[in-house]
Scaffold this motif. Structure first.
Motif, PDB file in Angstrom:
ATOM      1  N   HIS A   1       0.829  -1.207   0.000  1.00 32.47           N
ATOM      2  CA  HIS A   1       0.000   0.000   0.000  1.00 32.47           C
ATOM      3  C   HIS A   1       0.868   1.263   0.000  1.00 32.47           C
ATOM      4  O   HIS A   1       0.596   2.210  -0.744  1.00 32.47           O
ATOM      5  CB  HIS A   1      -0.945   0.026   1.201  1.00 32.47           C
ATOM      6  N   ALA A   2       1.901   1.284   0.840  1.00 30.23           N
ATOM      7  CA  ALA A   2       2.771   2.461   0.935  1.00 30.23           C
ATOM      8  C   ALA A   2       3.510   2.696  -0.384  1.00 30.23           C
ATOM      9  O   ALA A   2       3.623   3.838  -0.847  1.00 30.23           O
ATOM     10  CB  ALA A   2       3.768   2.291   2.085  1.00 30.23           C
ATOM     11  N   LEU A   3       3.998   1.632  -0.989  1.00 33.51           N
ATOM     12  CA  LEU A   3       4.707   1.773  -2.262  1.00 33.51           C
ATOM     13  C   LEU A   3       3.767   2.212  -3.376  1.00 33.51           C
ATOM     14  O   LEU A   3       4.135   3.026  -4.229  1.00 33.51           O
ATOM     15  CB  LEU A   3       5.412   0.465  -2.619  1.00 33.51           C
ATOM     16  N   ALA A   4       2.554   1.704  -3.378  1.00 34.54           N
ATOM     17  CA  ALA A   4       1.576   2.103  -4.391  1.00 34.54           C
ATOM     18  C   ALA A   4       1.188   3.574  -4.223  1.00 34.54           C
ATOM     19  O   ALA A   4       0.973   4.277  -5.215  1.00 34.54           O
ATOM     20  CB  ALA A   4       0.341   1.212  -4.313  1.00 34.54           C
ATOM     21  N   ALA A   5       1.120   4.039  -2.995  1.00 37.08           N
ATOM     22  CA  ALA A   5       0.736   5.431  -2.730  1.00 37.08           C
ATOM     23  C   ALA A   5       1.773   6.422  -3.260  1.00 37.08           C
ATOM     24  O   ALA A   5       1.441   7.570  -3.543  1.00 37.08           O
ATOM     25  CB  ALA A   5       0.530   5.642  -1.228  1.00 37.08           C
ATOM     26  N   ARG A   6       2.997   5.977  -3.417  1.00 33.17           N
ATOM     27  CA  ARG A   6       4.047   6.857  -3.963  1.00 33.17           C
ATOM     28  C   ARG A   6       3.797   7.196  -5.427  1.00 33.17           C
ATOM     29  O   ARG A   6       4.267   8.205  -5.913  1.00 33.17           O
ATOM     30  CB  ARG A   6       5.417   6.187  -3.877  1.00 33.17           C
ATOM     31  N   ARG A   7       3.117   6.280  -6.106  1.00 34.65           N
ATOM     32  CA  ARG A   7       2.817   6.451  -7.543  1.00 34.65           C
ATOM     33  C   ARG A   7       4.076   6.713  -8.356  1.00 34.65           C
ATOM     34  O   ARG A   7       4.128   7.603  -9.204  1.00 34.65           O
ATOM     35  CB  ARG A   7       1.792   7.546  -7.763  1.00 34.65           C
ATOM     36  N   GLN A   8       5.110   5.914  -8.087  1.00 31.15           N
ATOM     37  CA  GLN A   8       6.374   6.054  -8.803  1.00 31.15           C
ATOM     38  C   GLN A   8       6.654   4.833  -9.671  1.00 31.15           C
ATOM     39  O   GLN A   8       7.790   4.564 -10.016  1.00 31.15           O
ATOM     40  CB  GLN A   8       7.523   6.269  -7.821  1.00 31.15           C
ATOM     41  N   GLY A   9       5.639   4.082  -9.990  1.00 29.70           N
ATOM     42  CA  GLY A   9       5.835   2.905 -10.821  1.00 29.70           C
ATOM     43  C   GLY A   9       6.133   1.682  -9.975  1.00 29.70           C
ATOM     44  O   GLY A   9       6.059   1.716  -8.743  1.00 29.70           O
ATOM     45  N   PRO A  10       6.488   0.592 -10.649  1.00 30.63           N
ATOM     46  CA  PRO A  10       6.712  -0.656  -9.917  1.00 30.63           C
ATOM     47  C   PRO A  10       7.908  -0.564  -8.971  1.00 30.63           C
ATOM     48  O   PRO A  10       8.886   0.107  -9.247  1.00 30.63           O
ATOM     49  CB  PRO A  10       6.976  -1.689 -11.012  1.00 30.63           C
ATOM     50  N   ALA A  11       7.785  -1.251  -7.859  1.00 30.76           N
ATOM     51  CA  ALA A  11       8.855  -1.291  -6.857  1.00 30.76           C
ATOM     52  C   ALA A  11       9.714  -2.533  -7.071  1.00 30.76           C
ATOM     53  O   ALA A  11       9.235  -3.561  -7.535  1.00 30.76           O
ATOM     54  CB  ALA A  11       8.257  -1.319  -5.458  1.00 30.76           C
ATOM     55  N   THR A  12      10.970  -2.425  -6.712  1.00 30.15           N
ATOM     56  CA  THR A  12      11.860  -3.579  -6.799  1.00 30.15           C
ATOM     57  C   THR A  12      11.667  -4.470  -5.569  1.00 30.15           C
ATOM     58  O   THR A  12      11.078  -4.055  -4.570  1.00 30.15           O
ATOM     59  CB  THR A  12      13.338  -3.145  -6.870  1.00 30.15           C
ATOM     60  N   PHE A  13      12.184  -5.678  -5.638  1.00 30.81           N
ATOM     61  CA  PHE A  13      12.139  -6.580  -4.490  1.00 30.81           C
ATOM     62  C   PHE A  13      12.842  -5.943  -3.295  1.00 30.81           C
ATOM     63  O   PHE A  13      12.381  -6.061  -2.165  1.00 30.81           O
ATOM     64  CB  PHE A  13      12.792  -7.926  -4.832  1.00 30.81           C
ATOM     65  N   LEU A  14      13.953  -5.268  -3.539  1.00 31.03           N
ATOM     66  CA  LEU A  14      14.699  -4.631  -2.456  1.00 31.03           C
ATOM     67  C   LEU A  14      13.878  -3.526  -1.795  1.00 31.03           C
ATOM     68  O   LEU A  14      13.835  -3.422  -0.567  1.00 31.03           O
ATOM     69  CB  LEU A  14      16.021  -4.077  -2.987  1.00 31.03           C
ATOM     70  N   GLU A  15      13.187  -2.717  -2.598  1.00 28.93           N
ATOM     71  CA  GLU A  15      12.331  -1.663  -2.040  1.00 28.93           C
ATOM     72  C   GLU A  15      11.194  -2.271  -1.229  1.00 28.93           C
ATOM     73  O   GLU A  15      10.854  -1.771  -0.155  1.00 28.93           O
ATOM     74  CB  GLU A  15      11.756  -0.797  -3.163  1.00 28.93           C
ATOM     75  N   LEU A  16      10.612  -3.349  -1.733  1.00 29.43           N
ATOM     76  CA  LEU A  16       9.527  -4.012  -1.022  1.00 29.43           C
ATOM     77  C   LEU A  16      10.011  -4.592   0.303  1.00 29.43           C
ATOM     78  O   LEU A  16       9.364  -4.418   1.342  1.00 29.43           O
ATOM     79  CB  LEU A  16       8.903  -5.103  -1.887  1.00 29.43           C
ATOM     80  N   LEU A  17      11.166  -5.255   0.297  1.00 32.82           N
ATOM     81  CA  LEU A  17      11.717  -5.803   1.541  1.00 32.82           C
ATOM     82  C   LEU A  17      11.988  -4.690   2.558  1.00 32.82           C
ATOM     83  O   LEU A  17      11.652  -4.830   3.736  1.00 32.82           O
ATOM     84  CB  LEU A  17      13.019  -6.558   1.259  1.00 32.82           C
ATOM     85  N   ALA A  18      12.589  -3.601   2.102  1.00 29.21           N
ATOM     86  CA  ALA A  18      12.908  -2.491   3.016  1.00 29.21           C
ATOM     87  C   ALA A  18      11.632  -1.878   3.586  1.00 29.21           C
ATOM     88  O   ALA A  18      11.559  -1.589   4.795  1.00 29.21           O
ATOM     89  CB  ALA A  18      13.733  -1.435   2.278  1.00 29.21           C
ATOM     90  N   GLN A  19      10.626  -1.684   2.752  1.00 30.07           N
ATOM     91  CA  GLN A  19       9.367  -1.084   3.216  1.00 30.07           C
ATOM     92  C   GLN A  19       8.638  -2.021   4.179  1.00 30.07           C
ATOM     93  O   GLN A  19       8.105  -1.591   5.197  1.00 30.07           O
ATOM     94  CB  GLN A  19       8.474  -0.738   2.025  1.00 30.07           C
ATOM     95  N   ALA A  20       8.623  -3.318   3.861  1.00 34.71           N
ATOM     96  CA  ALA A  20       7.978  -4.295   4.750  1.00 34.71           C
ATOM     97  C   ALA A  20       8.696  -4.347   6.092  1.00 34.71           C
ATOM     98  O   ALA A  20       8.054  -4.396   7.148  1.00 34.71           O
ATOM     99  CB  ALA A  20       7.954  -5.675   4.103  1.00 34.71           C
ATOM    100  N   GLN A  21      10.025  -4.302   6.059  1.00 38.49           N
ATOM    101  CA  GLN A  21      10.790  -4.322   7.307  1.00 38.49           C
ATOM    102  C   GLN A  21      10.481  -3.079   8.138  1.00 38.49           C
ATOM    103  O   GLN A  21      10.319  -3.167   9.357  1.00 38.49           O
ATOM    104  CB  GLN A  21      12.282  -4.407   7.000  1.00 38.49           C
ATOM    105  N   ALA A  22      10.371  -1.937   7.486  1.00 40.25           N
ATOM    106  CA  ALA A  22      10.031  -0.703   8.207  1.00 40.25           C
ATOM    107  C   ALA A  22       8.646  -0.811   8.845  1.00 40.25           C
ATOM    108  O   ALA A  22       8.445  -0.385   9.985  1.00 40.25           O
ATOM    109  CB  ALA A  22      10.090   0.490   7.253  1.00 40.25           C
ATOM    110  N   GLN A  23       7.703  -1.403   8.120  1.00 40.72           N
ATOM    111  CA  GLN A  23       6.349  -1.579   8.666  1.00 40.72           C
ATOM    112  C   GLN A  23       6.375  -2.510   9.886  1.00 40.72           C
ATOM    113  O   GLN A  23       5.707  -2.255  10.882  1.00 40.72           O
ATOM    114  CB  GLN A  23       5.407  -2.143   7.596  1.00 40.72           C
ATOM    115  N   ILE A  24       7.145  -3.580   9.796  1.00 38.85           N
ATOM    116  CA  ILE A  24       7.252  -4.534  10.908  1.00 38.85           C
ATOM    117  C   ILE A  24       7.874  -3.854  12.127  1.00 38.85           C
ATOM    118  O   ILE A  24       7.404  -4.009  13.254  1.00 38.85           O
ATOM    119  CB  ILE A  24       8.058  -5.778  10.487  1.00 38.85           C
TER     120      ILE A  24
END
Length: 149
Positions: free
Chosen positions: A94-117
């Motif tokens: 959800h956070a990555l989609a809200a940025r509206r900057q196109g598709p996220a990489t696996f690394l960006e997703l892992l970092a964002q998920a870790q921040a959420q956790i």
């Protein structure tokens, strides 16, 4: 009790080339139940399991890292709640989609998920495992679009 080998035999091994499997394994203990051959270590790159199960599909799994076993005082508040990793993963999407900057990489997703956790106050580390190696800083995360193996 379902074993790691049973999960692998039922869900992963039968998948043909060109098929994509994305799994989130959200357990209270570390788990590598898909038996995928490669684990992404951000410091060392991809590390191959000593007893690898290679498959033809494109499988990725998000789960708890082996060093992330929770102490008993942190396990009790989690019982009966939605999964910590699953919640962090969905909130990251959800956070990555809200940025509206196109598709996220696996690394960006892992970092964002870790921040959420980490915002929950729990010390859990998410880990990525896969059926094949790739550059997580360049490959975009998608539920479709399998990479050839």
């Amino acid at each position: 009790q379902v074993t790691d080998n049973q999960v692998y035999e039922l869900l992963v091994r039968p998948l043909p080339p060109g098929c994509r499997l994305t799994a989130i394994v959200d357990c209270h203990v570390p788990c590598s139940c898909l038996e995928l051959p490669f684990v992404c270590d951000l410091a060392r790159g991809w590390v191959e399991d000593p007893n690898p199960h290679h498959v033809e599909c494109d499988a990725v799994c998000f789960g708890a890292a082996a060093d992330a076993e929770l102490p008993e005082d942190q396990l009790e508040p989690l019982r009966g709640r939605p999964g910590l990793l699953t919640t962090g993963f969905v909130e990251a999407l959800h956070a990555l989609a809200a940025r509206r900057q196109g598709p996220a990489t696996f690394l960006e997703l892992l970092a964002q998920a870790q921040a959420q956790i980490e915002r929950t106050g729990f010390s859990r580390r998410m880990q990525l495992s896969a059926s094949q190696t790739f550059d997580p800083s360049r490959r975009h995360f998608r539920f479709f679009d399998p990479a050839p193996n």
